[in-house]
Design an enzyme around this catalytic site. Structure first.
Site, PDB file in Angstrom:
ATOM      1  CB  ALA A  15      -0.909  -0.007   1.226  1.00 35.65           C
ATOM      2  CB  SER A  17       4.638   0.538  -2.663  1.00 45.65           C
ATOM      3  OG  SER A  17       3.821   0.125  -3.752  1.00 45.65           O
ATOM      4  CB  SER A  20      -1.078   3.380  -8.810  1.00 45.92           C
ATOM      5  OG  SER A  20      -1.848   2.311  -8.307  1.00 45.92           O
ATOM      6  CB  ALA A  38     -11.110   1.785 -12.693  1.00 50.16           C
ATOM      7  CG  HIS A  54      -5.959   6.259  -8.520  1.00 52.64           C
ATOM      8  ND1 HIS A  54      -5.119   5.312  -9.043  1.00 52.64           N
ATOM      9  CD2 HIS A  54      -5.829   6.143  -7.170  1.00 52.64           C
ATOM     10  CE1 HIS A  54      -4.512   4.654  -8.074  1.00 52.64           C
ATOM     11  NE2 HIS A  54      -4.933   5.143  -6.918  1.00 52.64           N
ATOM     12  NE  ARG A  57      -1.361   8.752  -9.807  1.00 55.54           N
ATOM     13  CZ  ARG A  57      -1.678   7.879  -8.855  1.00 55.54           C
ATOM     14  NH1 ARG A  57      -1.680   8.232  -7.592  1.00 55.54           N
ATOM     15  NH2 ARG A  57      -1.990   6.644  -9.167  1.00 55.54           N
ATOM     16  NE  ARG A  58      -7.265   7.190 -15.029  1.00 55.33           N
ATOM     17  CZ  ARG A  58      -8.048   6.856 -14.012  1.00 55.33           C
ATOM     18  NH1 ARG A  58      -7.523   6.358 -12.916  1.00 55.33           N
ATOM     19  NH2 ARG A  58      -9.336   7.024 -14.075  1.00 55.33           N
TER      20      ARG A  58
END
Length: 197
Positions: A15, A17, A20, A38, A54, A57-58
């Site tokens: 988790a 880390s 992603s 997803a 998330h 960020r994409r």
């Protein structure tokens, strides 16, 4: 660390880390649109916030497909040669494990495990058949304490077996610790060739 066309990569870590973020960097192939698959169902405010972060960020050009169960079916629907990022497989495994109708109503734990492992293999088989460039994200769940409850132990064991299978079938495997990626398959091959020194 650039991907080659048709390559299959597993990115694994604990988790928070950085797994992603690494997977997103790998999938950002210049000149290619990315399909982001997803697997998370949004059931509360905390998960909604995680999903939102998330998405922010994409890159804008990426297409998001939300699918909690039938990942191989999503891959089958894509055009050959597409770039695909699945995040994450451990949520997907949890979705299947907790679904009382998978693979059939009343299925026992061993039947569920066999089904999940078969579905994981099918993900890779479909990606190979369609020459997809595939990045998969999964959690390493076996490094902590032994879960207190049976379901937690079953989940840990299934995730470990699926991760082993996908690592074997992937072209490259990155293990991410504190944001630092290690490419495991080349290290493993080198240690085997070194005769155990």
């Amino acid at each position: 660390m650039d991907l080659t066309s048709g390559e299959i990569v597993l990115v694994i870590g604990g988790a928070r880390s950085g797994k992603s973020s690494l997977a997103e960097k790998l999938a950002a192939v210049p000149g290619k649109d990315v399909i982001y698959v997803a697997t998370a169902g949004v059931h509360d405010d905390e998960m909604a916030e995680r999903v939102k972060q998330h998405r922010l960020r994409r890159p804008d050009g990426w297409r998001t497909v939300e699918e909690t169960h039938m990942l191989a079916g999503v891959l089958l629907s894509l055009h050959p040669g597409a770039v695909v990022l699945i995040d994450c497989l451990t949520l997907w495994m949890s979705n299947l494990l907790l679904d009382d109708h998978i693979p059939r109503p009343g299925a026992g734990i061993s039947e569920k495990e066999n089904y999940i492992i078969a579905q994981a293999r099918e993900i890779v088989d479909v990606a190979r058949d369609k020459q997809l460039t595939l990045v998969m994200v999964s959690n390493e769940v076996g490094c902590g304490l032994v879960p207190e409850h049976e379901l937690g132990r079953v989940y840990r064991d299934i995730a470990g077996r699926v991760n082993q299978l996908l690592a074997e079938l992937s072209d490259r495997v990155f293990y991410v610790v504190a944001g630092m990626p290690l490419e495991l398959k080349s290290l493993a091959a080198g240690s085997l060739q070194g005769g155990g020194r």
